[in-house]
Scaffold this motif. Structure first.
Motif, PDB file in Angstrom:
ATOM      1  N   UNK A 175       5.689   4.574   9.965  1.00 45.82           N
ATOM      2  CA  UNK A 175       6.592   3.449   9.750  1.00 45.82           C
ATOM      3  C   UNK A 175       6.455   2.973   8.311  1.00 45.82           C
ATOM      4  N   UNK A 176       7.556   2.539   7.729  1.00 49.97           N
ATOM      5  CA  UNK A 176       7.550   2.031   6.366  1.00 49.97           C
ATOM      6  C   UNK A 176       6.782   0.722   6.278  1.00 49.97           C
ATOM      7  N   UNK A 177       6.183   0.492   5.128  1.00 46.49           N
ATOM      8  CA  UNK A 177       5.410  -0.733   4.895  1.00 46.49           C
ATOM      9  C   UNK A 177       6.255  -1.983   5.115  1.00 46.49           C
ATOM     10  N   UNK A 181      -2.488  -4.648   3.063  1.00 40.56           N
ATOM     11  CA  UNK A 181      -2.772  -3.790   4.219  1.00 40.56           C
ATOM     12  C   UNK A 181      -1.733  -2.685   4.382  1.00 40.56           C
ATOM     13  N   UNK A 182      -0.522  -2.939   3.897  1.00 42.00           N
ATOM     14  CA  UNK A 182       0.554  -1.979   4.099  1.00 42.00           C
ATOM     15  C   UNK A 182       0.961  -1.235   2.837  1.00 42.00           C
ATOM     16  N   UNK A 183       0.258  -1.454   1.755  1.00 44.22           N
ATOM     17  CA  UNK A 183       0.572  -0.745   0.525  1.00 44.22           C
ATOM     18  C   UNK A 183      -0.059   0.639   0.565  1.00 44.22           C
ATOM     19  N   UNK A 184       0.675   1.581   0.034  1.00 44.16           N
ATOM     20  CA  UNK A 184       0.174   2.956   0.016  1.00 44.16           C
ATOM     21  C   UNK A 184      -0.970   3.075  -0.973  1.00 44.16           C
TER      22      UNK A 184
END
Length: 71
Positions: A4-6, A52-55
């Motif tokens: 899922x995308x950030x 938390x959701x950054x690549x």
């Protein structure tokens, strides 16, 4: 495993934090396979915020064989 995308994860977490819908209901609403995944996103967001959701960019190690002198 579905990725899922950030931005999508952040949207789900923010909707949950408004307090009007449960993790299970969000999973059902957005066709996410497991409410456990949503709960994990919430936990990560609470620990690390948006980060938390950054690549994470990882560098690949390049191993160069040592150059031997040619005789």
């Amino acid at each position: 495993m579905t990725k899922y995308l950030s931005e999508f994860k952040l949207k789900i977490v923010r909707e949950y934090l408004k307090g009007k819908i449960s993790a299970a209901e969000l999973a059902q609403k957005y066709n996410i396979l497991s409410s456990g995944g949503v709960k994990g996103w919430i936990k990560e967001y609470r620990l690390r915020g948006k980060a938390a959701f950054q690549k994470i960019l990882r560098r690949k190690r390049i191993i160069v064989p040592s150059l031997k002198k040619m005789q």
